[in-house]
Design a protein around this motif. Structure first.
Motif, PDB file in Angstrom:
ATOM      1  N   GLN A 181       0.823  -1.208   0.000  1.00 38.97           N
ATOM      2  CA  GLN A 181       0.000   0.000   0.000  1.00 38.97           C
ATOM      3  C   GLN A 181       0.860   1.262   0.000  1.00 38.97           C
ATOM      4  OE1 GLN A 181      -4.126  -0.727   2.112  1.00 38.97           O
ATOM      5  NE2 GLN A 181      -2.479  -1.519   3.383  1.00 38.97           N
ATOM      6  N   GLN A 182       1.938   1.260   0.773  1.00 32.53           N
ATOM      7  CA  GLN A 182       2.844   2.412   0.793  1.00 32.53           C
ATOM      8  C   GLN A 182       3.474   2.621  -0.575  1.00 32.53           C
ATOM      9  OE1 GLN A 182       5.679   1.510   3.873  1.00 32.53           O
ATOM     10  NE2 GLN A 182       4.223   1.881   5.519  1.00 32.53           N
ATOM     11  N   GLU A 183       3.894   1.532  -1.194  1.00 33.28           N
ATOM     12  CA  GLU A 183       4.593   1.639  -2.474  1.00 33.28           C
ATOM     13  C   GLU A 183       3.687   2.110  -3.610  1.00 33.28           C
ATOM     14  OE1 GLU A 183       6.867  -1.867  -3.364  1.00 33.28           O
ATOM     15  OE2 GLU A 183       8.152  -1.565  -1.611  1.00 33.28           O
ATOM     16  N   VAL A 184       2.441   1.662  -3.632  1.00 27.71           N
ATOM     17  CA  VAL A 184       1.550   2.043  -4.739  1.00 27.71           C
ATOM     18  C   VAL A 184       0.711   3.271  -4.424  1.00 27.71           C
ATOM     19  CG1 VAL A 184       1.472  -0.306  -5.679  1.00 27.71           C
ATOM     20  CG2 VAL A 184      -0.318   0.442  -4.098  1.00 27.71           C
ATOM     21  N   GLY A 185       0.706   3.699  -3.152  1.00 31.06           N
ATOM     22  CA  GLY A 185      -0.028   4.898  -2.783  1.00 31.06           C
ATOM     23  C   GLY A 185      -1.533   4.748  -2.797  1.00 31.06           C
ATOM     24  N   MET A 186      -2.000   3.532  -2.577  1.00 27.31           N
ATOM     25  CA  MET A 186      -3.448   3.284  -2.508  1.00 27.31           C
ATOM     26  C   MET A 186      -3.686   2.032  -1.679  1.00 27.31           C
ATOM     27  SD  MET A 186      -4.270   1.906  -6.414  1.00 27.31           S
ATOM     28  CE  MET A 186      -3.179   2.973  -7.317  1.00 27.31           C
ATOM     29  N   THR A 187      -4.938   1.838  -1.284  1.00 29.16           N
ATOM     30  CA  THR A 187      -5.275   0.642  -0.527  1.00 29.16           C
ATOM     31  C   THR A 187      -5.237  -0.571  -1.448  1.00 29.16           C
ATOM     32  OG1 THR A 187      -7.649   0.733  -0.953  1.00 29.16           O
ATOM     33  CG2 THR A 187      -6.823   1.985   0.971  1.00 29.16           C
ATOM     34  N   ILE A 188      -5.206  -1.732  -0.837  1.00 29.78           N
ATOM     35  CA  ILE A 188      -5.235  -2.956  -1.638  1.00 29.78           C
ATOM     36  C   ILE A 188      -6.540  -3.038  -2.421  1.00 29.78           C
ATOM     37  CG2 ILE A 188      -5.314  -5.485  -1.506  1.00 29.78           C
ATOM     38  CD1 ILE A 188      -3.265  -5.226   0.779  1.00 29.78           C
ATOM     39  N   ALA A 189      -7.637  -2.647  -1.797  1.00 28.77           N
ATOM     40  CA  ALA A 189      -8.924  -2.676  -2.504  1.00 28.77           C
ATOM     41  C   ALA A 189      -8.886  -1.766  -3.736  1.00 28.77           C
ATOM     42  CB  ALA A 189     -10.055  -2.273  -1.571  1.00 28.77           C
ATOM     43  N   PHE A 248      -1.802  -6.979  -8.380  1.00 30.43           N
ATOM     44  CA  PHE A 248      -1.501  -7.064  -6.952  1.00 30.43           C
ATOM     45  C   PHE A 248      -0.544  -8.213  -6.674  1.00 30.43           C
ATOM     46  CE2 PHE A 248      -2.283  -9.222  -2.930  1.00 30.43           C
ATOM     47  CZ  PHE A 248      -1.898  -8.225  -2.038  1.00 30.43           C
ATOM     48  N   ARG A 249      -0.829  -9.383  -7.234  1.00 32.06           N
ATOM     49  CA  ARG A 249       0.011 -10.558  -6.987  1.00 32.06           C
ATOM     50  C   ARG A 249       1.437 -10.329  -7.497  1.00 32.06           C
ATOM     51  NH1 ARG A 249      -2.436 -12.496  -2.893  1.00 32.06           N
ATOM     52  NH2 ARG A 249      -4.481 -13.354  -3.299  1.00 32.06           N
ATOM     53  N   GLY A 250       1.591  -9.625  -8.614  1.00 27.47           N
ATOM     54  CA  GLY A 250       2.930  -9.327  -9.126  1.00 27.47           C
ATOM     55  C   GLY A 250       3.721  -8.440  -8.173  1.00 27.47           C
ATOM     56  N   ILE A 251       3.064  -7.437  -7.636  1.00 29.81           N
ATOM     57  CA  ILE A 251       3.714  -6.548  -6.659  1.00 29.81           C
ATOM     58  C   ILE A 251       4.031  -7.334  -5.391  1.00 29.81           C
ATOM     59  CG2 ILE A 251       3.399  -4.486  -5.225  1.00 29.81           C
ATOM     60  CD1 ILE A 251       1.551  -3.450  -7.560  1.00 29.81           C
ATOM     61  N   GLU A 252       3.106  -8.161  -4.970  1.00 27.82           N
ATOM     62  CA  GLU A 252       3.310  -8.973  -3.768  1.00 27.82           C
ATOM     63  C   GLU A 252       4.531  -9.877  -3.942  1.00 27.82           C
ATOM     64  OE1 GLU A 252       0.245 -11.276  -0.927  1.00 27.82           O
ATOM     65  OE2 GLU A 252       0.349 -12.139  -2.947  1.00 27.82           O
ATOM     66  N   ARG A 253       4.673 -10.498  -5.115  1.00 22.71           N
ATOM     67  CA  ARG A 253       5.825 -11.365  -5.394  1.00 22.71           C
ATOM     68  C   ARG A 253       7.124 -10.570  -5.270  1.00 22.71           C
ATOM     69  NH1 ARG A 253       4.317 -13.979  -9.709  1.00 22.71           N
ATOM     70  NH2 ARG A 253       4.358 -16.046  -8.808  1.00 22.71           N
ATOM     71  N   ASP A 254       7.157  -9.373  -5.841  1.00 33.32           N
ATOM     72  CA  ASP A 254       8.363  -8.536  -5.766  1.00 33.32           C
ATOM     73  C   ASP A 254       8.699  -8.170  -4.315  1.00 33.32           C
ATOM     74  OD1 ASP A 254       8.597  -8.626  -8.527  1.00 33.32           O
ATOM     75  OD2 ASP A 254       7.650  -6.670  -8.829  1.00 33.32           O
ATOM     76  N   VAL A 255       7.687  -7.833  -3.543  1.00 31.87           N
ATOM     77  CA  VAL A 255       7.906  -7.486  -2.134  1.00 31.87           C
ATOM     78  C   VAL A 255       8.462  -8.695  -1.378  1.00 31.87           C
ATOM     79  CG1 VAL A 255       6.685  -6.951   0.034  1.00 31.87           C
ATOM     80  CG2 VAL A 255       6.274  -5.573  -2.021  1.00 31.87           C
ATOM     81  N   LEU A 256       7.912  -9.869  -1.612  1.00 35.35           N
ATOM     82  CA  LEU A 256       8.407 -11.075  -0.948  1.00 35.35           C
ATOM     83  C   LEU A 256       9.860 -11.358  -1.332  1.00 35.35           C
ATOM     84  CD1 LEU A 256       5.307 -13.422  -1.237  1.00 35.35           C
ATOM     85  CD2 LEU A 256       6.334 -12.582   0.887  1.00 35.35           C
TER      86      LEU A 256
END
Length: 176
Positions: A38-46, A57-65
Protein backbone atom coordinates in the motif's frame (compact mmCIF):
# COMPACT_ATOMS: atom_id res chain seq x y z
CA UNK A 1 20.84 -20.64 11.03
CA UNK A 2 17.53 -18.96 10.30
CA UNK A 3 17.56 -15.25 11.11
CA UNK A 4 13.99 -14.20 10.30
CA UNK A 5 10.42 -15.31 10.92
CA UNK A 6 7.55 -15.26 8.42
CA UNK A 7 3.94 -15.53 9.55
CA UNK A 8 1.57 -17.13 7.08
CA UNK A 9 -2.14 -17.90 7.28
CA UNK A 10 -5.54 -16.76 6.16
CA UNK A 11 -6.96 -13.30 6.46
CA UNK A 12 -7.63 -12.06 9.98
CA UNK A 13 -5.74 -14.78 11.88
CA UNK A 14 -3.60 -12.14 13.57
CA UNK A 15 -0.40 -12.16 11.53
CA UNK A 16 0.11 -8.38 11.73
CA UNK A 17 -0.81 -8.03 15.39
CA UNK A 18 1.25 -11.02 16.50
CA UNK A 19 4.07 -10.05 14.14
CA UNK A 20 4.41 -6.57 15.66
CA UNK A 21 4.48 -7.98 19.19
CA UNK A 22 6.97 -10.67 18.24
CA UNK A 23 9.31 -8.26 16.44
CA UNK A 24 9.28 -5.92 19.42
CA UNK A 25 10.03 -8.71 21.89
CA UNK A 26 12.94 -10.20 19.93
CA UNK A 27 14.25 -6.85 18.67
CA UNK A 28 13.73 -7.58 14.98
CA UNK A 29 12.38 -5.21 12.35
CA UNK A 30 8.72 -5.75 11.41
CA UNK A 31 7.35 -5.82 7.87
CA UNK A 32 3.73 -6.31 6.88
CA UNK A 33 3.75 -7.10 3.17
CA UNK A 34 0.24 -5.70 2.61
CA UNK A 35 1.18 -2.43 4.35
CA UNK A 36 4.39 -2.21 2.31
CA UNK A 37 2.47 -2.75 -0.93
CA UNK A 38 0.00 0.00 0.00
CA UNK A 39 2.84 2.41 0.79
CA UNK A 40 4.59 1.64 -2.47
CA UNK A 41 1.55 2.04 -4.74
CA UNK A 42 -0.03 4.90 -2.78
CA UNK A 43 -3.45 3.28 -2.51
CA UNK A 44 -5.27 0.64 -0.53
CA UNK A 45 -5.24 -2.96 -1.64
CA UNK A 46 -8.92 -2.68 -2.50
CA UNK A 47 -8.17 0.33 -4.74
CA UNK A 48 -5.22 -1.44 -6.34
CA UNK A 49 -7.26 -4.55 -7.06
CA UNK A 50 -10.19 -2.45 -8.28
CA UNK A 51 -8.04 -0.41 -10.66
CA UNK A 52 -5.46 -2.95 -11.80
CA UNK A 53 -6.87 -6.36 -10.84
CA UNK A 54 -5.64 -9.26 -8.75
CA UNK A 55 -2.83 -10.23 -11.17
CA UNK A 56 -1.21 -6.79 -10.73
CA UNK A 57 -1.50 -7.06 -6.95
CA UNK A 58 0.01 -10.56 -6.99
CA UNK A 59 2.93 -9.33 -9.13
CA UNK A 60 3.71 -6.55 -6.66
CA UNK A 61 3.31 -8.97 -3.77
CA UNK A 62 5.82 -11.37 -5.39
CA UNK A 63 8.36 -8.54 -5.77
CA UNK A 64 7.91 -7.49 -2.13
CA UNK A 65 8.41 -11.08 -0.95
CA UNK A 66 11.58 -11.38 -3.04
CA UNK A 67 13.00 -8.23 -1.47
CA UNK A 68 12.06 -9.37 2.02
CA UNK A 69 13.72 -12.74 1.41
CA UNK A 70 17.11 -10.98 1.35
CA UNK A 71 16.69 -9.48 4.81
CA UNK A 72 17.80 -10.86 8.15
CA UNK A 73 16.39 -10.21 11.62
CA UNK A 74 12.89 -9.40 10.40
CA UNK A 75 9.45 -10.63 11.29
CA UNK A 76 7.32 -10.61 8.14
CA UNK A 77 3.52 -10.77 8.27
CA UNK A 78 2.46 -11.94 4.84
CA UNK A 79 -0.83 -11.51 3.05
CA UNK A 80 -3.07 -14.56 3.05
CA UNK A 81 -2.27 -15.32 -0.59
CA UNK A 82 1.50 -14.90 -0.33
CA UNK A 83 1.83 -18.69 -0.30
CA UNK A 84 0.70 -18.70 -3.95
CA UNK A 85 4.17 -17.51 -4.99
CA UNK A 86 5.83 -20.91 -4.95
CA UNK A 87 8.90 -19.64 -6.78
CA UNK A 88 9.82 -17.24 -3.95
CA UNK A 89 9.43 -19.57 -0.96
CA UNK A 90 12.55 -21.72 -1.42
CA UNK A 91 14.70 -18.61 -0.93
CA UNK A 92 12.63 -17.50 2.07
CA UNK A 93 12.82 -20.96 3.67
CA UNK A 94 16.63 -20.95 3.45
CA UNK A 95 16.83 -17.91 5.73
CA UNK A 96 13.61 -17.87 7.73
CA UNK A 97 11.40 -19.83 10.04
CA UNK A 98 7.83 -20.01 8.70
CA UNK A 99 4.99 -20.13 11.23
CA UNK A 100 1.42 -20.82 10.13
CA UNK A 101 -1.16 -19.10 12.32
CA UNK A 102 -4.57 -20.76 12.21
CA UNK A 103 -8.00 -19.86 13.57
CA UNK A 104 -11.48 -21.36 13.19
CA UNK A 105 -13.68 -19.85 10.49
CA UNK A 106 -16.03 -18.33 13.09
CA UNK A 107 -13.14 -16.42 14.65
CA UNK A 108 -11.85 -15.19 11.28
CA UNK A 109 -15.30 -14.03 10.13
CA UNK A 110 -15.94 -12.27 13.46
CA UNK A 111 -12.58 -10.48 13.25
CA UNK A 112 -13.29 -9.35 9.68
CA UNK A 113 -16.76 -8.13 10.67
CA UNK A 114 -15.38 -6.29 13.72
CA UNK A 115 -12.62 -4.53 11.76
CA UNK A 116 -13.82 -1.24 10.26
CA UNK A 117 -10.83 -1.15 7.86
CA UNK A 118 -11.38 -4.67 6.62
CA UNK A 119 -12.85 -3.66 3.27
CA UNK A 120 -9.79 -1.70 2.21
CA UNK A 121 -7.33 -4.29 3.49
CA UNK A 122 -9.22 -7.43 2.61
CA UNK A 123 -11.08 -7.05 -0.68
CA UNK A 124 -13.25 -9.97 -1.69
CA UNK A 125 -11.51 -12.64 -3.69
CA UNK A 126 -14.67 -14.12 -5.19
CA UNK A 127 -17.44 -11.53 -4.65
CA UNK A 128 -19.42 -14.27 -2.91
CA UNK A 129 -20.58 -14.94 0.64
CA UNK A 130 -17.68 -14.47 3.09
CA UNK A 131 -18.02 -17.91 4.67
CA UNK A 132 -18.22 -19.62 1.27
CA UNK A 133 -15.27 -17.56 0.04
CA UNK A 134 -13.19 -18.43 3.09
CA UNK A 135 -13.88 -22.15 2.72
CA UNK A 136 -13.07 -22.11 -1.01
CA UNK A 137 -9.86 -20.17 -0.50
CA UNK A 138 -8.77 -22.43 2.35
CA UNK A 139 -9.33 -25.54 0.22
CA UNK A 140 -6.84 -24.09 -2.25
CA UNK A 141 -4.33 -22.64 0.21
CA UNK A 142 -4.33 -25.02 3.17
CA UNK A 143 -2.02 -27.52 1.44
CA UNK A 144 0.37 -24.65 0.65
CA UNK A 145 0.32 -23.37 4.24
CA UNK A 146 0.91 -26.90 5.50
CA UNK A 147 3.81 -27.53 3.10
CA UNK A 148 5.59 -24.23 3.83
CA UNK A 149 5.14 -24.10 7.61
CA UNK A 150 7.95 -25.13 9.90
CA UNK A 151 5.46 -24.91 12.77
CA UNK A 152 1.72 -24.31 13.18
CA UNK A 153 0.11 -22.35 16.01
CA UNK A 154 -3.62 -22.21 16.67
CA UNK A 155 -4.14 -18.47 17.14
CA UNK A 156 -7.90 -18.44 17.50
CA UNK A 157 -8.26 -18.99 21.22
CA UNK A 158 -4.83 -18.38 22.74
CA UNK A 159 -4.00 -14.94 24.05
CA UNK A 160 -1.42 -12.92 22.13
CA UNK A 161 1.23 -13.13 24.87
CA UNK A 162 1.05 -16.92 24.80
CA UNK A 163 1.24 -17.04 20.99
CA UNK A 164 4.27 -14.74 20.96
CA UNK A 165 5.97 -16.73 23.74
CA UNK A 166 5.40 -19.95 21.78
CA UNK A 167 6.87 -18.42 18.61
CA UNK A 168 9.89 -17.09 20.53
CA UNK A 169 10.63 -20.64 21.73
CA UNK A 170 10.41 -21.86 18.16
CA UNK A 171 12.65 -19.04 16.87
CA UNK A 172 15.25 -19.85 19.52
CA UNK A 173 15.22 -23.51 18.51
CA UNK A 174 15.82 -22.62 14.86
CA UNK A 175 18.66 -20.24 15.73
CA UNK A 176 20.74 -22.95 17.39
Amino acid sequence: MKQSCYLIGSRAVGKTYIGRLLAHRIDYAFIDTDELIQQEVGMTIAELVGQRGWPAFRGIERDVLRRCSRLDRVVVATGGGAVLHGDVWPQIKKRALVVWLTAPIEVVLRRIADDPGSGSLRPSLTSGDQADEYEAVMREREPLYRRLADRTIAAGSLDSDRIVADIIKIVQTFQQ
